[in-house]
Enzyme design. Structure first.
Site, PDB file in Angstrom:
ATOM      1  N   CYS A   1       0.838  -1.205   0.000  1.00 26.82           N
ATOM      2  CA  CYS A   1       0.000   0.000   0.000  1.00 26.82           C
ATOM      3  C   CYS A   1       0.870   1.251   0.000  1.00 26.82           C
ATOM      4  CB  CYS A   1      -0.918  -0.003   1.226  1.00 26.82           C
ATOM      5  SG  CYS A   1      -1.824   1.540   1.466  1.00 26.82           S
TER       6      CYS A   1
ATOM      7  N   HIS B   1      -4.507   0.092   7.821  1.00 20.87           N
ATOM      8  CA  HIS B   1      -4.990  -0.111   6.459  1.00 20.87           C
ATOM      9  C   HIS B   1      -6.428  -0.624   6.443  1.00 20.87           C
ATOM     10  CE1 HIS B   1      -4.411  -0.889   2.153  1.00 20.87           C
ATOM     11  NE2 HIS B   1      -4.987  -2.053   2.325  1.00 20.87           N
TER      12      HIS B   1
ATOM     13  N   HIS C   1      -8.567   7.329   3.480  1.00 24.50           N
ATOM     14  CA  HIS C   1      -7.956   8.638   3.251  1.00 24.50           C
ATOM     15  C   HIS C   1      -8.953   9.596   2.612  1.00 24.50           C
ATOM     16  CE1 HIS C   1      -7.565   6.947  -0.825  1.00 24.50           C
ATOM     17  NE2 HIS C   1      -7.420   8.187  -1.255  1.00 24.50           N
TER      18      HIS C   1
ATOM     19  N   GLN D   1      -9.056  13.929   0.793  1.00 26.20           N
ATOM     20  CA  GLN D   1      -8.235  14.862   0.041  1.00 26.20           C
ATOM     21  C   GLN D   1      -8.648  16.309   0.319  1.00 26.20           C
ATOM     22  OE1 GLN D   1      -7.351  13.730  -4.139  1.00 26.20           O
ATOM     23  NE2 GLN D   1      -8.785  12.027  -3.819  1.00 26.20           N
TER      24      GLN D   1
END
Length: 347
Positions: A50, A113, A166, A168
């Site tokens: 990853c 993860h 995640h 942005q």
């Protein structure tokens, strides 16, 4: 009398002035369309392949630090670049283009993860909210930046290129189209009434209590009257603030709790990691003060009937106007029915 649960009708989006066609009778039709395989969401605690896991190398060769909570970096493949020259292209008024500067950042929500927001602890989500606020302040110091978009795409079906949890942040030199539309509607209302458009809308929704999902000290989650996506929701701050920078510590903690509860409810609908695109809409920066702006956050999930049946804009929706079958009230009822304990804890 117009019956929302039986008669086709149009609903106006207060934030854009646009309409959505609602066809409730179509929800009874049998489904013989595309049914997709359920993608397993079981992932390891750490994935050596990853690009976002601690200590791993990203695609451009940069090595991540051994971070233990959240991690922020400038996107290695940014859609916008800070050093883009300021240029305008125009040919006979028919071919027109303008350069666009910007800064794009990635926020790894967790070092793990295998976690998404609904499976993270409230304190861990609060740390993400802290980063949103801190990064907003840092980016707003660039005088050429006019708008800062904080968002998350969850799930490969929503274009997420990496399963590590995640989000942005894209900061840019021009105010994007959807934000311009919402700003115009909110400013028009505020100039006429000297009150927030979303504040008055929220007061009416709380009074009717037909589409409310979550109502806590500082935030309300509801299915907007004009919802387009099947289980679309809107988070609205009870206090009239213009950006995430205005939130107090108590409000940030409450936002973390709100995000956890909403995303748990999403996952519990179809017992799957519920995909969505979500993002804040807030006032532009480094320009005129826009008192009418009211902070809010959109969630646009595509799942319709199950984890295998999705709904995107096609055909009539792309060529004419957005359309939906299940009503906002039906979607709200199903979301309200969901447990606030994540389904995986009962497995």
């Amino acid at each position: 009398m117009l019956n929302f649960s039986e008669h086709p009708h149009r609903r106006k989006n207060l934030l854009t002035g646009e309409y959505v066609l609602v066809s409730p009778h179509r929800s009874k039709r049998p489904w013989q369309g595309q049914v997709e395989d359920v993608i397993s969401t079981e992932r390891p605690f750490y994935d050596p392949d990853c690009y976002l896991c601690p200590g791993n190398k990203r695609a451009d060769g940069t090595q991540n630090p051994e971070y233990t909570d959240s991690f922020v970096f400038v996107n290695d493949f940014s859609a916008l670049l800070a050093d883009t020259p300021n240029e305008v292209y125009d040919e006979e008024g028919l071919l027109h283009a303008e350069s666009e500067r910007g800064i794009c950042k990635v926020i790894a929500f967790s070092s793990r993860h295998d976690l998404t927001l609904p499976e993270m602890e409230v304190g861990e989500i609060k740390s993400v909210v802290d980063i949103w606020q801190r990064e907003f302040e840092i980016l707003a110091k660039h005088e050429w930046i006019r708008y800062i978009q904080i968002f998350e795409n969850k799930g490969s079906v929503m274009g997420c290129s990496n399963p590590h949890p995640h989000g942005q942040i894209w900061a840019q030199g021009l105010v994007p189209v959807e934000v311009v539309k919402e700003g115009e509607q909110q400013s028009k209302y505020f100039n006429k009434h000297q009150r927030s458009l979303l504040g008055d809308y929220l007061a009416l929704e709380l009074k009717k209590n037909e589409r409310i999902i979550i109502d806590n000290d500082y935030f309300v989650v509801l299915v907007p009257f004009w919802a387009v996506w099947p289980y679309e929701t809107l988070i609205i701050s009870k206090r009239h603030v213009t950006t995430v920078l205005d939130f107090t510590e108590n409000e940030k903690m409450d936002l973390a709790k709100t995000l956890q509860e909403l995303t748990i409810r999403y996952d519990n609908i179809f017992k799957t990691s519920f995909p969505y695109s979500a993002g804040m809409h807030q006032a532009p920066v480094n320009g005129e003060k826009l008192d009418g702006w009211h902070w809010h956050m959109h969630f646009y999930p595509p799942l319709l009937r199950s984890a295998t049946v999705k709904k995107f804009m096609v055909g009539y929706e792309m060529l004419a106007t957005p359309q939906r079958d299940i009503t906002a009230e039906q979607a709200a009822d199903l979301l309200k029915e969901q447990s606030t304990t994540h389904y995986k804890k009962n497995l």
